[in-house]
Design a protein around this motif. Sequence first.
Motif, short mmCIF file in Angstrom:
data_model
loop_
_atom_site.label_atom_id
_atom_site.label_comp_id
_atom_site.label_asym_id
_atom_site.label_seq_id
_atom_site.Cartn_x
_atom_site.Cartn_y
_atom_site.Cartn_z
N SER A 188 1.09 -1.33 -0.24
CA SER A 188 0.17 0.32 -0.39
C SER A 188 1.00 1.62 -0.35
CB SER A 188 -0.92 0.51 1.02
OG SER A 188 -0.33 0.09 1.68
N LEU A 189 2.19 1.11 0.68
CA LEU A 189 2.71 2.34 0.63
C LEU A 189 3.74 2.55 -0.80
CD1 LEU A 189 5.72 3.62 3.63
CD2 LEU A 189 6.45 3.51 0.44
N LEU A 190 3.87 0.92 -1.08
CA LEU A 190 4.83 1.00 -2.84
C LEU A 190 3.40 1.88 -4.01
CD1 LEU A 190 6.44 -2.23 -2.84
CD2 LEU A 190 7.55 0.14 -1.87
N GLN A 191 2.44 1.65 -3.60
CA GLN A 191 1.32 2.01 -4.52
C GLN A 191 1.26 4.01 -4.59
OE1 GLN A 191 -1.48 -0.37 -3.29
NE2 GLN A 191 -1.26 -1.81 -4.49
N GLU A 192 1.20 4.32 -3.79
CA GLU A 192 1.70 5.70 -3.41
C GLU A 192 3.01 6.23 -3.92
OE1 GLU A 192 -1.14 7.68 -2.87
OE2 GLU A 192 -1.82 5.71 -2.72
N GLY A 193 2.80 6.63 -5.12
CA GLY A 193 4.20 7.06 -5.72
C GLY A 193 5.43 8.81 -5.05
N PRO A 194 4.37 9.25 -4.39
CA PRO A 194 5.38 10.32 -3.72
C PRO A 194 5.56 9.85 -2.39
CG PRO A 194 2.86 12.08 -5.24
CD PRO A 194 3.22 10.11 -5.28
N VAL A 195 5.23 8.75 -2.05
CA VAL A 195 5.27 8.18 -0.70
C VAL A 195 6.52 7.33 -0.60
CG1 VAL A 195 4.75 6.87 1.18
CG2 VAL A 195 3.14 8.35 0.33
N TYR A 196 6.45 6.40 -1.07
CA TYR A 196 7.17 5.18 -2.32
C TYR A 196 8.78 6.29 -1.71
CZ TYR A 196 9.33 1.78 -4.37
OH TYR A 196 10.21 0.48 -5.17
N ARG A 197 8.81 7.56 -3.29
CA ARG A 197 9.86 8.30 -3.43
C ARG A 197 10.60 8.51 -2.97
NH1 ARG A 197 9.18 12.46 -8.28
NH2 ARG A 197 10.39 10.88 -9.35
N ALA A 198 9.59 9.32 -1.22
CA ALA A 198 10.13 9.84 -0.20
C ALA A 198 10.88 8.72 0.74
CB ALA A 198 8.96 10.77 0.51
N ALA A 199 10.52 7.79 0.85
CA ALA A 199 10.76 6.58 1.79
C ALA A 199 12.21 6.16 1.11
CB ALA A 199 10.20 5.56 1.59
N ILE A 200 12.21 6.34 -0.35
CA ILE A 200 13.40 5.65 -0.70
C ILE A 200 14.48 6.70 -0.73
CG2 ILE A 200 14.54 4.91 -3.23
CD1 ILE A 200 13.15 2.85 -1.62
N ASP A 201 14.59 7.68 -1.07
CA ASP A 201 15.22 9.50 -0.77
C ASP A 201 16.05 9.01 1.00
OD1 ASP A 201 15.00 10.08 -3.17
OD2 ASP A 201 13.31 11.42 -3.26
N GLU A 202 14.87 9.05 1.56
CA GLU A 202 15.78 8.83 3.01
C GLU A 202 16.43 7.95 2.87
OE1 GLU A 202 13.57 9.31 7.92
OE2 GLU A 202 12.12 9.79 5.40
N LEU A 203 15.76 6.48 2.80
CA LEU A 203 17.22 5.35 2.97
C LEU A 203 18.23 6.09 2.26
CD1 LEU A 203 14.52 2.78 2.68
CD2 LEU A 203 16.15 3.37 4.39
N ALA A 204 18.16 6.46 0.97
CA ALA A 204 19.52 6.32 -0.37
C ALA A 204 20.51 7.92 0.85
CB ALA A 204 18.98 7.66 -0.82
N ALA A 205 19.51 9.17 1.65
CA ALA A 205 19.97 10.21 1.78
C ALA A 205 21.16 9.40 3.44
CB ALA A 205 19.03 10.60 2.74
N PHE A 206 20.30 8.61 3.83
CA PHE A 206 21.22 7.88 4.90
C PHE A 206 22.65 6.92 4.93
CE2 PHE A 206 21.43 4.01 8.11
CZ PHE A 206 21.53 4.67 9.52
N ALA A 207 22.16 6.52 3.46
CA ALA A 207 23.28 5.80 2.88
C ALA A 207 24.44 6.52 2.50
CB ALA A 207 22.57 4.66 2.32
N ARG A 208 24.05 7.31 1.30
CA ARG A 208 24.85 8.45 1.23
C ARG A 208 25.66 9.13 2.54
NH1 ARG A 208 21.31 11.60 -0.64
NH2 ARG A 208 21.69 10.78 -2.82
#
Length: 170
Positions: A25-45
């Motif tokens: 249900s989260l993956l289906q919400e494009g902007p929410v999915y993107r925000a989650a991925i961006d937050e995880l990516a920032a942490f990894a960076r």
Amino acid sequence: MEYAKYIKSIPDFPEKGINFRDITSLLQEGPVYRAAIDELAAFARERGAEVVVGPEARGFVIGGPVAYALGLGFVPVRKPGKLPRAVETVTFEKEYGKDELCLHKDAIKPGQRVFVTDDLLATGGTIDATIKLVRNLGGVIAGVGFLIDLAALNGKKYLKDYDVLSLIHY
């Protein structure tokens, strides 16, 4: 962002007494999915990740996009018989018995900084096995990230030595 409101809880799935946390249900919400991925990516960076690793199957829908956002490679961790080249294998205990995970032996370079990610941290067996695979090949764990941490199942016991980000806690 309040990611938890996008997770559906399914009682008694896959068996009675389990409250399944459905990420689709989260993956289906494009902007929410993107925000989650961006937050995880920032942490990894911030931790200097050089490659992203994720176990099948839901780790792919988190790890692949994180790697893409960072411009890094993604390394899949698979079940036996799914990878075509020589593999490193780890056997581990799961809630319902033993399981195995594999990683191509040439996928991680010694000293390479690895961000390990999956959709959900439960008992920790899968993520512990994934980390062992990376470390067996000489990789350095730069950090670990999840959409969800089911804290009551105590999977974090395997992650005491690592920087961990979980976007949702139950």
